[in-house]
Motif scaffolding. Structure first.
Motif, short mmCIF file in Angstrom:
data_model
loop_
_atom_site.label_atom_id
_atom_site.label_comp_id
_atom_site.label_asym_id
_atom_site.label_seq_id
_atom_site.Cartn_x
_atom_site.Cartn_y
_atom_site.Cartn_z
N THR A 45 0.22 -9.65 -11.58
CA THR A 45 1.41 -9.57 -12.42
C THR A 45 2.62 -9.27 -11.55
O THR A 45 3.69 -9.86 -11.69
CB THR A 45 1.25 -8.45 -13.48
OG1 THR A 45 0.06 -8.69 -14.22
CG2 THR A 45 2.43 -8.42 -14.43
N GLY A 46 2.46 -8.32 -10.64
CA GLY A 46 3.49 -7.98 -9.66
C GLY A 46 2.99 -8.26 -8.26
O GLY A 46 1.91 -8.85 -8.07
N SER A 47 3.78 -7.84 -7.27
CA SER A 47 3.39 -8.08 -5.88
C SER A 47 3.76 -6.88 -5.02
O SER A 47 4.85 -6.31 -5.18
CB SER A 47 4.11 -9.33 -5.36
OG SER A 47 3.80 -9.56 -4.01
N ASN A 48 2.85 -6.49 -4.13
CA ASN A 48 3.10 -5.35 -3.25
C ASN A 48 2.13 -5.41 -2.08
O ASN A 48 1.18 -6.20 -2.09
CB ASN A 48 2.96 -4.03 -4.01
CG ASN A 48 3.59 -2.86 -3.29
OD1 ASN A 48 4.23 -3.01 -2.25
ND2 ASN A 48 3.42 -1.66 -3.82
N ALA A 49 2.37 -4.57 -1.09
CA ALA A 49 1.50 -4.53 0.09
C ALA A 49 1.50 -3.13 0.68
O ALA A 49 2.48 -2.38 0.56
CB ALA A 49 1.97 -5.54 1.13
N ALA A 50 0.40 -2.79 1.34
CA ALA A 50 0.27 -1.52 2.06
C ALA A 50 -0.44 -1.81 3.38
O ALA A 50 -1.17 -2.79 3.50
CB ALA A 50 -0.54 -0.51 1.24
N TYR A 51 -0.22 -0.94 4.36
CA TYR A 51 -0.87 -1.14 5.66
C TYR A 51 -0.99 0.21 6.36
O TYR A 51 -0.38 1.21 5.96
CB TYR A 51 -0.06 -2.12 6.52
CG TYR A 51 1.24 -1.55 7.05
CD1 TYR A 51 1.35 -1.11 8.37
CD2 TYR A 51 2.34 -1.39 6.21
CE1 TYR A 51 2.53 -0.56 8.85
CE2 TYR A 51 3.53 -0.85 6.67
CZ TYR A 51 3.62 -0.43 7.99
OH TYR A 51 4.79 0.13 8.46
N VAL A 52 -1.80 0.24 7.41
CA VAL A 52 -2.02 1.46 8.19
C VAL A 52 -0.98 1.51 9.31
O VAL A 52 -0.90 0.61 10.14
CB VAL A 52 -3.45 1.49 8.77
CG1 VAL A 52 -3.65 2.76 9.59
CG2 VAL A 52 -4.49 1.41 7.65
N GLU A 53 -0.18 2.57 9.30
CA GLU A 53 0.88 2.74 10.30
C GLU A 53 0.55 3.90 11.22
O GLU A 53 -0.08 4.88 10.80
CB GLU A 53 2.22 2.99 9.58
CG GLU A 53 3.44 3.11 10.48
CD GLU A 53 3.68 1.88 11.35
OE1 GLU A 53 3.04 1.78 12.42
OE2 GLU A 53 4.50 1.03 10.95
#
Length: 497
Positions: A253-261
């Motif tokens: 429905t929406g869009s997002n992202a996460a990552y290891v920093e």
């Protein structure tokens, strides 16, 4: 465009032939209406163009915003929110844990039994509940009371096998797919609603406190051990079974992202030194905005009509909530200015969001010779039955233009994250493998969209690097990941090492 019999468009490396019938709608042709319709489609296609050079500009612009968002709060349109997840799953987690996954018009309640080292997920049960539209714009109490009532109902159906030891509380991972500013692993204040929600009184409040208040009111003995956003949950769920997972992307429905920093790359982190030296960052990339994004008058019109104009621009051109609405707006203009469906505009075509993205997906992927699926959807949804094959091909082309732009821009977003992690190039003598956990109905079910995204990413990375990057479907990853993170941050800490 209207004068040629065959038009060839090259999209994502795939050649699509659009064959026009010789004599269709003589009335339209005689009056120049068909040419006008084709002119509108051609202009739209040109404005939606995403050549590789433009995608690289989008990726670089997003990378600049990522750095700015990590440097200071409010320093960028990309919030780059600190998730407080610095302890990712190892696969050794053990016990009974729950998850509540609130991501859009539906939410899920889950129960996981984790078996410890080598045993993984022993059992999983879940239920999905639809949220009445009135609650999406009502009061905070009404929304959370409804959610907790369903959660309590789910728990009440349990048998003897799920009884906890005396003195223990049930522990919950809460996936909340809206921008929040976290202050710990189990608390965070709502920055703003998205995806059709608009409950002003909740903004600025601790969402976990709102949920806890509703649980106490209904006598549900449960505590929130981990409060996460959906890509953070998806990343954790992926890491539970695969140590190479370093990022997650939601395309639903929406869009997002996460990552290891790396901790040293987060200047705005002023907390205690991180034992792991790493922190999961929730980018909130849906709010990305850049002059490099190929926006059209239809996008500006859609944005102005949403509950949050000027916000979530990248999400509005890439995610499932909006793709069908953009197609509808273009179709409506063709109907108005080129009498595409006859002398009057079909009334249903004037209804906002009547064309959901699943309908667009079904029409786009129609492989029948006479485009029967397209004809049936137009008849059933828009009450339009007098379409020729020529007209149906134009509609498929519109779906293709909108989906292609969205998929290619999503690939550019993924490239920016790979650049931020230094995984967009090969290092000499290093055999790295980068796995990105992908979740969301758009990615899972819209095959043309998914294939286009993957082909575009391969094109952006080049053959050598693309062989080291894997996009892996993590079905229901955000809910499972939240329950697993509840285990990671459990106050009882039971694991098999």
């Amino acid at each position: 465009m209207g004068k040629v019999a065959v038009r060839v468009a090259v999209v994502c490396g795939v050649t699509v032939a659009v064959t026009a019938a010789v004599v269709v709608h003589r009335k339209m042709k005689k009056s120049g209406k068909w040419e006008k319709a084709m002119e509108i489609v051609k202009e739209f296609e040109e404005k939606c163009a995403t050549p590789i050079s433009k995608l690289r500009q989008v990726a670089d612009a997003m990378l600049v915003e990522m750095h700015a968002g990590l440097a200071s709060e409010g320093g960028s349109k990309l919030k780059m929110l600190i998730s407080y997840v610095d302890n990712l799953p190892t696969g050794n987690e053990k016990g009974l844990f729950y998850a509540l996954d609130l991501g859009g018009t539906n939410f899920r309640v889950l129960r996981l039994h984790l078996g410890g080292k080598g045993r993984g997920i022993v059992s999983k049960q879940f239920e999905e509940v639809s949220i009445p539209r009135s609650l999406m714009t009502g009061t905070s109490d009404a929304l959370f009371d409804f959610i907790v009532a369903e959660l309590a109902k789910f728990v009440a159906q349990e048998g003897m096998d799920f009884e906890l030891r005396p003195g223990r509380q049930r522990e919950l991972g809460f996936t909340f797919s809206f921008p929040v500013l976290q202050s710990s692993i189990s608390s965070g204040t709502l920055v703003r609603w998205t995806k059709g929600f608009s409950i002003e009184e909740t903004v600025g409040r601790d969402v976990v406190a709102e949920l806890t208040k509703a649980m106490e009111k209904q006598g549900l003995n449960m505590r929130v051990s981990a409060f996460v956003n959906d890509p953070v949950g998806t990343l954790a769920g992926g890491r539970f079974t695969n140590n190479d997972v370093v990022a997650a992307v939601i395309l639903g429905t929406g869009s997002n992202a996460a990552y290891v920093e790396r901790a040293h790359a987060i200047p705005k982190w002023h907390g205690l030194p991180l034992k792991s030296g790493e922190m999961v960052i929730n980018t909130e990339w849906g709010n990305f905005k850049s002059s490099h994004l190929p926006l059209t008058e239809y996008d500006y019109e859609l944005d102005a009509e949403t509950l949050h104009p000027g916000e979530q621009i990248y999400e509005k051109v890439t995610s499932g909530m909006y793709l069908g609405e953009i197609v509808r707006k273009v179709l409506r203009r063709i109907a108005e200015e080129a009498a595409f469906f006859g002398d009057t505009v079909p009334p249903k075509l004037k209804v906002p969001f009547i064309l959901g993205t699943p309908i667009v997906s079904a029409m786009h992927q129609d492989t029948s010779p006479d485009l029967k699926v397209v004809a049936n959807r137009l008849k059933d949804i828009l009450e339009i039955s007098n379409t020729s094959l020529k007209m149906r091909k134009v509609i498929v082309e519109l779906c293709n233009i909108v989906a292609t732009r969205g998929a290619r821009l999503s690939a550019a977003g993924i490239l920016s994250i790979l650049k931020k992690m230094g995984r967009d190039t090969m290092r000499e003598g290093e055999k790295q493998r980068t796995v990105i956990a992908m979740d969301g109905g758009l990615y899972e079910h819209y095959t043309e969209y998914r294939n286009c995204l993957e082909n575009t990413l391969n094109e952006l990375l080049g053959k050598e690097v693309s062989e080291t990057v894997v996009l892996e479907l993590a079905n229901d990853g955000s809910g499972i990941g939240a329950a697993i993170l509840a285990a990671c941050y459990s106050k009882y800490q039971e694991t098999d090492e």
